[in-house]
Design a protein around this motif. Sequence first.
Motif, mmCIF file in Angstrom:
data_model
loop_
_atom_site.group_PDB
_atom_site.id
_atom_site.type_symbol
_atom_site.label_atom_id
_atom_site.label_comp_id
_atom_site.label_asym_id
_atom_site.label_seq_id
_atom_site.Cartn_x
_atom_site.Cartn_y
_atom_site.Cartn_z
ATOM 1 N N GLU A 166 0.875 -1.332 0.220
ATOM 2 C CA GLU A 166 -0.064 0.010 0.046
ATOM 3 C C GLU A 166 0.852 1.190 -0.009
ATOM 4 O O GLU A 166 2.194 1.161 0.424
ATOM 5 C CB GLU A 166 -1.026 -0.166 1.271
ATOM 6 C CG GLU A 166 -0.021 -0.218 2.464
ATOM 7 C CD GLU A 166 -0.888 0.107 3.853
ATOM 8 O OE1 GLU A 166 -1.324 1.113 3.693
ATOM 9 O OE2 GLU A 166 -0.766 -0.814 4.599
ATOM 10 N N GLY A 167 0.241 2.145 -0.191
ATOM 11 C CA GLY A 167 1.002 3.675 -0.175
ATOM 12 C C GLY A 167 2.004 3.913 -1.019
ATOM 13 O O GLY A 167 2.042 3.617 -2.405
ATOM 14 N N THR A 169 -4.146 -4.883 3.089
ATOM 15 C CA THR A 169 -4.817 -4.628 4.363
ATOM 16 C C THR A 169 -3.660 -3.635 5.004
ATOM 17 O O THR A 169 -2.578 -4.035 5.342
ATOM 18 C CB THR A 169 -4.801 -5.570 5.203
ATOM 19 O OG1 THR A 169 -6.021 -6.690 4.435
ATOM 20 C CG2 THR A 169 -5.463 -5.388 6.620
ATOM 21 N N PRO A 170 -4.040 -2.380 5.273
ATOM 22 C CA PRO A 170 -3.059 -1.454 5.949
ATOM 23 C C PRO A 170 -2.834 -2.007 7.364
ATOM 24 O O PRO A 170 -3.819 -1.392 8.199
ATOM 25 C CB PRO A 170 -3.750 -0.014 6.014
ATOM 26 C CG PRO A 170 -4.702 -0.134 4.767
ATOM 27 C CD PRO A 170 -5.166 -1.807 4.890
ATOM 28 N N SER A 181 -3.753 0.353 10.877
ATOM 29 C CA SER A 181 -4.501 1.528 10.673
ATOM 30 C C SER A 181 -5.870 1.262 11.294
ATOM 31 O O SER A 181 -6.172 -0.029 11.663
ATOM 32 C CB SER A 181 -4.820 1.642 9.347
ATOM 33 O OG SER A 181 -5.606 0.597 8.525
ATOM 34 N N LEU A 235 -8.802 0.896 10.226
ATOM 35 C CA LEU A 235 -9.440 0.061 9.142
ATOM 36 C C LEU A 235 -9.135 -1.376 9.303
ATOM 37 O O LEU A 235 -9.721 -2.421 8.771
ATOM 38 C CB LEU A 235 -9.158 0.434 7.763
ATOM 39 C CG LEU A 235 -10.141 1.687 7.220
ATOM 40 C CD1 LEU A 235 -9.959 2.110 5.914
ATOM 41 C CD2 LEU A 235 -11.650 1.789 7.809
ATOM 42 N N GLU A 236 -8.046 -1.910 9.819
ATOM 43 C CA GLU A 236 -7.581 -3.301 9.747
ATOM 44 C C GLU A 236 -8.580 -4.129 10.294
ATOM 45 O O GLU A 236 -8.549 -5.296 9.510
ATOM 46 C CB GLU A 236 -5.981 -3.203 10.386
ATOM 47 C CG GLU A 236 -5.560 -4.549 10.280
ATOM 48 C CD GLU A 236 -4.184 -4.837 11.126
ATOM 49 O OE1 GLU A 236 -3.660 -5.863 11.033
ATOM 50 O OE2 GLU A 236 -3.999 -3.833 11.829
ATOM 51 N N ARG A 240 -12.708 7.296 5.188
ATOM 52 C CA ARG A 240 -11.557 6.805 5.880
ATOM 53 C C ARG A 240 -10.950 5.818 4.787
ATOM 54 O O ARG A 240 -9.766 5.685 4.724
ATOM 55 C CB ARG A 240 -12.117 5.908 6.779
ATOM 56 C CG ARG A 240 -12.299 7.038 8.140
ATOM 57 C CD ARG A 240 -13.036 6.069 9.236
ATOM 58 N NE ARG A 240 -13.236 7.044 10.428
ATOM 59 C CZ ARG A 240 -13.791 6.527 11.440
ATOM 60 N NH1 ARG A 240 -14.181 5.164 11.638
ATOM 61 N NH2 ARG A 240 -14.009 7.408 12.508
ATOM 62 N N GLU A 274 -8.685 7.759 2.273
ATOM 63 C CA GLU A 274 -7.572 8.208 3.112
ATOM 64 C C GLU A 274 -6.584 7.099 3.191
ATOM 65 O O GLU A 274 -5.225 7.272 3.259
ATOM 66 C CB GLU A 274 -7.878 8.851 4.598
ATOM 67 C CG GLU A 274 -8.725 10.254 4.274
ATOM 68 C CD GLU A 274 -9.006 10.541 5.769
ATOM 69 O OE1 GLU A 274 -9.444 11.719 5.764
ATOM 70 O OE2 GLU A 274 -9.254 9.790 6.656
ATOM 71 N N GLN A 275 -6.944 5.796 3.570
ATOM 72 C CA GLN A 275 -6.094 4.958 3.866
ATOM 73 C C GLN A 275 -5.897 3.595 2.841
ATOM 74 O O GLN A 275 -4.787 2.990 3.173
ATOM 75 C CB GLN A 275 -6.660 4.309 5.292
ATOM 76 C CG GLN A 275 -6.659 5.245 6.449
ATOM 77 C CD GLN A 275 -7.263 4.602 7.953
ATOM 78 O OE1 GLN A 275 -6.807 3.384 8.108
ATOM 79 N NE2 GLN A 275 -7.936 5.420 8.654
ATOM 80 N N THR A 276 -6.775 3.762 1.874
ATOM 81 C CA THR A 276 -6.448 2.912 1.041
ATOM 82 C C THR A 276 -6.300 3.393 -0.499
ATOM 83 O O THR A 276 -6.141 2.464 -1.338
ATOM 84 C CB THR A 276 -7.580 1.608 1.041
ATOM 85 O OG1 THR A 276 -8.562 2.175 0.285
ATOM 86 C CG2 THR A 276 -7.758 0.904 2.202
ATOM 87 N N TRP A 309 -12.611 -1.685 -3.035
ATOM 88 C CA TRP A 309 -11.538 -2.591 -2.267
ATOM 89 C C TRP A 309 -12.128 -3.946 -2.154
ATOM 90 O O TRP A 309 -11.314 -4.887 -2.452
ATOM 91 C CB TRP A 309 -11.291 -2.016 -0.961
ATOM 92 C CG TRP A 309 -10.392 -2.659 -0.071
ATOM 93 C CD1 TRP A 309 -8.894 -2.284 0.065
ATOM 94 C CD2 TRP A 309 -10.269 -3.793 0.697
ATOM 95 N NE1 TRP A 309 -8.117 -2.990 0.688
ATOM 96 C CE2 TRP A 309 -9.122 -3.975 1.260
ATOM 97 C CE3 TRP A 309 -11.320 -4.811 0.657
ATOM 98 C CZ2 TRP A 309 -8.650 -5.191 1.858
ATOM 99 C CZ3 TRP A 309 -11.000 -6.062 1.703
ATOM 100 C CH2 TRP A 309 -9.621 -6.122 2.164
#
Length: 312
Positions: free
Chosen positions: A191-192, A205-206, A209, A211-212, A245, A248-250, A257
């Motif tokens: 990721e990222g 899967t971050p 985070s 969200l995990e 969210r 922002e995170q994925t 996703w």
Amino acid sequence: MHTVAVLALDRVIPFDLSTPIEVFTRTRLPDGRPGYQIRVCAEKPEIDAGAFTLRAPWGLEGLKGADTIIVPGTDAPADPIAPAVRDALRAAAEDGTRIASICSGTFPLAATGLLDGLKATTHWIAADLLAAAYPDIKVDPDVLYVDNGQILTSAGAAAGLDLCLHMIRKDYGSAVAADAARLSVMPLEREGGQAQFIVRDCAPTPQGSVLEPLLIWLQDNLGADLTLADIAAHAGTSTRTLIRRFREQTGTTPLQWLQRARIRQAQHLLETTRHSVERIGTQVGFGSPTAFRDRFKRTTGVSPHTYRRTFS
């Protein structure tokens, strides 16, 4: 055996040069055979590599007959390329050879005209320069790599590893690529980084985070008929907050996703089981075989049957 020719241009960046050599040299097939043969080629007898001088065993003739050509970055991306290099790369493209660049290696590739009308990336610090110098290229500075099929480009430094692993996966499937990734102490996808992949067939899967836990739950429930409202309810939040969210995170939406995770699981099942395509589509949450086939082909570029024939 797949032959990879790594082209060392003057002022080549040693890290970019060594990345494909190390990754492809260490790739092994399930029966232990090497997956690739490497040729290090140079445009002239001696190449300035900064801290050392390089003498490659192959000249430009080593590009002929290669299945893949890698163009590493240089410290002088704006310098013109030699006509012989330009002609050799164009000839290889006409022969159907896959050509990929790492970091600022996008510049000499762009100078051949092979990227005109295509999306491409390079190290973020040079993206504006690439866009200004080659306005016919659609430069995306936010991605780790771009796969246009025959022509691929990657961002700086470690993104070259991502690109090499991506090509191994296309050539030999995810199991071989995963082994190569472990040897490189790299995740098969990450990721990222410079951003997310242009065409991404996996959903990460971050770790760590907020969200995990939700993403783990989604991964465990790929076969369920989940709506955005279902996902938000499980997360204990509103759909609007959930979407924000995820962005922002994925870098994507919850349903995108989920679809990518379903396709990734379908790839695994196609590679490792003899289940029918229809059964696999149901297992990963698609309501009909047609919907599964359509989504799979849009994501991977091939049908489930073709993928299985290639990678099982």
